[in-house]
Design a protein around this motif. Structure first.
Motif, PDB file in Angstrom:
ATOM      1  N   SER A  15       0.821  -1.210   0.000  1.00 17.71           N
ATOM      2  CA  SER A  15       0.000   0.000   0.000  1.00 17.71           C
ATOM      3  C   SER A  15       0.857   1.262   0.000  1.00 17.71           C
ATOM      4  CB  SER A  15      -0.905  -0.006   1.229  1.00 17.71           C
ATOM      5  OG  SER A  15      -1.609   1.200   1.348  1.00 17.71           O
ATOM      6  N   ASP A  16       1.845   1.328   0.900  1.00 19.50           N
ATOM      7  CA  ASP A  16       2.691   2.517   1.013  1.00 19.50           C
ATOM      8  C   ASP A  16       3.522   2.750  -0.247  1.00 19.50           C
ATOM      9  OD1 ASP A  16       1.676   2.890   3.508  1.00 19.50           O
ATOM     10  OD2 ASP A  16       3.517   2.462   4.598  1.00 19.50           O
ATOM     11  N   CYS A  17       3.820   1.686  -0.962  1.00 22.76           N
ATOM     12  CA  CYS A  17       4.625   1.808  -2.182  1.00 22.76           C
ATOM     13  C   CYS A  17       3.766   2.084  -3.410  1.00 22.76           C
ATOM     14  CB  CYS A  17       5.448   0.543  -2.393  1.00 22.76           C
ATOM     15  SG  CYS A  17       6.659   0.305  -1.078  1.00 22.76           S
ATOM     16  N   GLY A  18       2.460   2.155  -3.238  1.00 21.32           N
ATOM     17  CA  GLY A  18       1.561   2.483  -4.341  1.00 21.32           C
ATOM     18  C   GLY A  18       1.470   1.379  -5.392  1.00 21.32           C
ATOM     19  N   LEU A  19       1.531   0.143  -4.956  1.00 16.49           N
ATOM     20  CA  LEU A  19       1.500  -0.969  -5.908  1.00 16.49           C
ATOM     21  C   LEU A  19       0.089  -1.471  -6.213  1.00 16.49           C
ATOM     22  CD1 LEU A  19       4.615  -2.936  -4.638  1.00 16.49           C
ATOM     23  CD2 LEU A  19       4.391  -1.684  -6.777  1.00 16.49           C
ATOM     24  N   TYR A  20      -0.876  -1.093  -5.390  1.00 14.78           N
ATOM     25  CA  TYR A  20      -2.243  -1.558  -5.636  1.00 14.78           C
ATOM     26  C   TYR A  20      -2.863  -0.827  -6.827  1.00 14.78           C
ATOM     27  CZ  TYR A  20      -2.189  -3.927  -1.105  1.00 14.78           C
ATOM     28  OH  TYR A  20      -1.901  -4.749  -0.053  1.00 14.78           O
ATOM     29  N   ASP A  21      -3.545  -1.578  -7.673  1.00 16.91           N
ATOM     30  CA  ASP A  21      -4.302  -1.023  -8.792  1.00 16.91           C
ATOM     31  C   ASP A  21      -5.378  -2.035  -9.166  1.00 16.91           C
ATOM     32  OD1 ASP A  21      -2.900  -3.026 -10.101  1.00 16.91           O
ATOM     33  OD2 ASP A  21      -1.651  -1.676 -11.269  1.00 16.91           O
ATOM     34  N   LYS A  22      -5.961  -1.896 -10.362  1.00 17.82           N
ATOM     35  CA  LYS A  22      -7.023  -2.816 -10.769  1.00 17.82           C
ATOM     36  C   LYS A  22      -6.511  -4.233 -10.998  1.00 17.82           C
ATOM     37  CE  LYS A  22     -10.140   0.564 -12.639  1.00 17.82           C
ATOM     38  NZ  LYS A  22     -11.174   0.827 -13.600  1.00 17.82           N
ATOM     39  N   LYS A  23      -5.246  -4.358 -11.411  1.00 20.51           N
ATOM     40  CA  LYS A  23      -4.676  -5.683 -11.674  1.00 20.51           C
ATOM     41  C   LYS A  23      -4.192  -6.367 -10.397  1.00 20.51           C
ATOM     42  CE  LYS A  23      -2.964  -4.675 -16.307  1.00 20.51           C
ATOM     43  NZ  LYS A  23      -1.743  -4.570 -17.122  1.00 20.51           N
TER      44      LYS A  23
ATOM     45  N   VAL B  12       4.135 -10.570  -7.476  1.00 23.75           N
ATOM     46  CA  VAL B  12       3.488  -9.254  -7.602  1.00 23.75           C
ATOM     47  C   VAL B  12       3.731  -8.682  -8.989  1.00 23.75           C
ATOM     48  CG1 VAL B  12       3.521  -6.861  -6.780  1.00 23.75           C
ATOM     49  CG2 VAL B  12       3.550  -8.731  -5.133  1.00 23.75           C
ATOM     50  N   ALA B  13       4.974  -8.762  -9.460  1.00 22.26           N
ATOM     51  CA  ALA B  13       5.314  -8.241 -10.792  1.00 22.26           C
ATOM     52  C   ALA B  13       4.546  -8.988 -11.872  1.00 22.26           C
ATOM     53  CB  ALA B  13       6.813  -8.363 -11.028  1.00 22.26           C
ATOM     54  N   ALA B  14       4.442 -10.312 -11.749  1.00 25.67           N
ATOM     55  CA  ALA B  14       3.702 -11.102 -12.731  1.00 25.67           C
ATOM     56  C   ALA B  14       2.221 -10.723 -12.722  1.00 25.67           C
ATOM     57  CB  ALA B  14       3.874 -12.588 -12.441  1.00 25.67           C
ATOM     58  N   LYS B  15       1.664 -10.522 -11.543  1.00 21.69           N
ATOM     59  CA  LYS B  15       0.244 -10.163 -11.420  1.00 21.69           C
ATOM     60  C   LYS B  15      -0.025  -8.781 -12.026  1.00 21.69           C
ATOM     61  CE  LYS B  15      -3.913 -10.884  -9.877  1.00 21.69           C
ATOM     62  NZ  LYS B  15      -4.780 -11.846 -10.538  1.00 21.69           N
ATOM     63  N   LYS B  16       0.908  -7.853 -11.825  1.00 17.48           N
ATOM     64  CA  LYS B  16       0.738  -6.501 -12.357  1.00 17.48           C
ATOM     65  C   LYS B  16       1.091  -6.422 -13.840  1.00 17.48           C
ATOM     66  CE  LYS B  16       1.957  -2.872 -10.002  1.00 17.48           C
ATOM     67  NZ  LYS B  16       0.697  -2.159  -9.900  1.00 17.48           N
ATOM     68  N   GLY B  17       1.780  -7.445 -14.367  1.00 20.69           N
ATOM     69  CA  GLY B  17       2.182  -7.429 -15.768  1.00 20.69           C
ATOM     70  C   GLY B  17       3.361  -6.499 -16.014  1.00 20.69           C
ATOM     71  N   THR B  18       4.266  -6.431 -15.045  1.00 23.53           N
ATOM     72  CA  THR B  18       5.444  -5.570 -15.151  1.00 23.53           C
ATOM     73  C   THR B  18       6.685  -6.366 -14.760  1.00 23.53           C
ATOM     74  OG1 THR B  18       6.360  -3.447 -14.487  1.00 23.53           O
ATOM     75  CG2 THR B  18       5.184  -4.663 -12.796  1.00 23.53           C
ATOM     76  N   THR B  19       7.816  -5.701 -14.717  1.00 26.41           N
ATOM     77  CA  THR B  19       9.045  -6.387 -14.361  1.00 26.41           C
ATOM     78  C   THR B  19       9.255  -6.378 -12.842  1.00 26.41           C
ATOM     79  OG1 THR B  19      10.380  -4.386 -14.518  1.00 26.41           O
ATOM     80  CG2 THR B  19      10.119  -5.695 -16.532  1.00 26.41           C
ATOM     81  N   GLU B  20      10.008  -7.343 -12.370  1.00 26.18           N
ATOM     82  CA  GLU B  20      10.339  -7.407 -10.952  1.00 26.18           C
ATOM     83  C   GLU B  20      11.211  -6.217 -10.558  1.00 26.18           C
ATOM     84  OE1 GLU B  20      12.718 -10.258  -7.813  1.00 26.18           O
ATOM     85  OE2 GLU B  20      12.421 -10.950  -9.866  1.00 26.18           O
ATOM     86  N   ASP B  21      12.032  -5.769 -11.495  1.00 30.42           N
ATOM     87  CA  ASP B  21      12.916  -4.628 -11.253  1.00 30.42           C
ATOM     88  C   ASP B  21      12.107  -3.367 -10.947  1.00 30.42           C
ATOM     89  OD1 ASP B  21      15.557  -3.558 -11.126  1.00 30.42           O
ATOM     90  OD2 ASP B  21      15.194  -2.580 -13.068  1.00 30.42           O
ATOM     91  N   MET B  22      11.003  -3.159 -11.665  1.00 30.01           N
ATOM     92  CA  MET B  22      10.160  -1.978 -11.430  1.00 30.01           C
ATOM     93  C   MET B  22       9.545  -2.034 -10.025  1.00 30.01           C
ATOM     94  SD  MET B  22       7.028  -0.263 -11.262  1.00 30.01           S
ATOM     95  CE  MET B  22       5.907  -1.594 -11.484  1.00 30.01           C
TER      96      MET B  22
ATOM     97  N   THR C 217      10.720  -3.658  -7.336  1.00 28.50           N
ATOM     98  CA  THR C 217      11.747  -3.433  -6.310  1.00 28.50           C
ATOM     99  C   THR C 217      12.183  -1.973  -6.272  1.00 28.50           C
ATOM    100  OG1 THR C 217      13.461  -4.144  -7.852  1.00 28.50           O
ATOM    101  CG2 THR C 217      12.658  -5.789  -6.315  1.00 28.50           C
ATOM    102  N   LYS C 218      12.280  -1.322  -7.422  1.00 26.92           N
ATOM    103  CA  LYS C 218      12.648   0.103  -7.441  1.00 26.92           C
ATOM    104  C   LYS C 218      11.589   0.945  -6.736  1.00 26.92           C
ATOM    105  CE  LYS C 218      15.675   0.327 -11.430  1.00 26.92           C
ATOM    106  NZ  LYS C 218      15.848   0.745 -12.815  1.00 26.92           N
ATOM    107  N   LYS C 219      10.320   0.577  -6.927  1.00 21.92           N
ATOM    108  CA  LYS C 219       9.237   1.321  -6.286  1.00 21.92           C
ATOM    109  C   LYS C 219       9.314   1.165  -4.766  1.00 21.92           C
ATOM    110  CE  LYS C 219       4.893   2.699  -8.054  1.00 21.92           C
ATOM    111  NZ  LYS C 219       3.743   2.459  -8.862  1.00 21.92           N
ATOM    112  N   ILE C 220       9.611  -0.038  -4.306  1.00 26.53           N
ATOM    113  CA  ILE C 220       9.721  -0.284  -2.865  1.00 26.53           C
ATOM    114  C   ILE C 220      10.933   0.445  -2.290  1.00 26.53           C
ATOM    115  CG2 ILE C 220      10.182  -2.065  -1.120  1.00 26.53           C
ATOM    116  CD1 ILE C 220       8.424  -3.932  -2.829  1.00 26.53           C
TER     117      ILE C 220
END
Length: 124
Positions: A33-41, A74-84, A86-89
């Motif tokens: 939540s604090d890292c802003g990772l929640y969205d529709k996906k 989490v990255a697979a669920k969001k459809g993005t890279t794991e690097d993105m 971890t950078k956000k966190i």
């Protein structure tokens, strides 16, 4: 891997885990939540499912290596890279604390309105 501030993913994990070396489900959800990772996906329910998937049986907490595995999910669920992810966190670095500030109350906070003994500084 470190961000510009020199914070590693391990340090971020420890910050969200409250200084411990293990993180429970509530702390994992707050991290997301604090890292802003929640969205529709990726929702809070998805975070709970991923946490349950990576934690060991008969345990309520995950260690750092399991946290890294969870970030892959989490990255697979969001459809993005794991690097993105971890950078956000790492850009957040630790939990954000939200509190309320008390409103100004004239007769309590304004000492010029005090009467009696308390106008002179209180009883001695």
């Amino acid at each position: 891997m470190q961000n510009e501030g020199g914070v590693t993913l391990q340090q971020c994990f420890n910050n969200f885990a409250g200084g411990a070396h293990e993180m429970d489900g509530r702390q994992f959800a707050k991290c997301m939540s604090d890292c802003g990772l929640y969205d529709k996906k990726f929702t809070t329910i998805d975070a709970d499912i991923i946490f349950a998937k990576v934690k060991p049986k008969n345990s309520r907490k995950i260690c750092f290596s399991e946290f890294e595995e969870a970030l892959k999910h989490v990255a697979a669920k969001k459809g993005t890279t794991e690097d993105m992810v971890t950078k956000k966190i790492m850009s957040v670095g630790g939990p954000k604390f939200h509190g309320t500030k008390a409103d100004f109350v004239k007769f309590h906070d304004d000492k010029s309105t005090y009467t009696g003994v308390h106008a002179k500084g209180g009883p001695k």
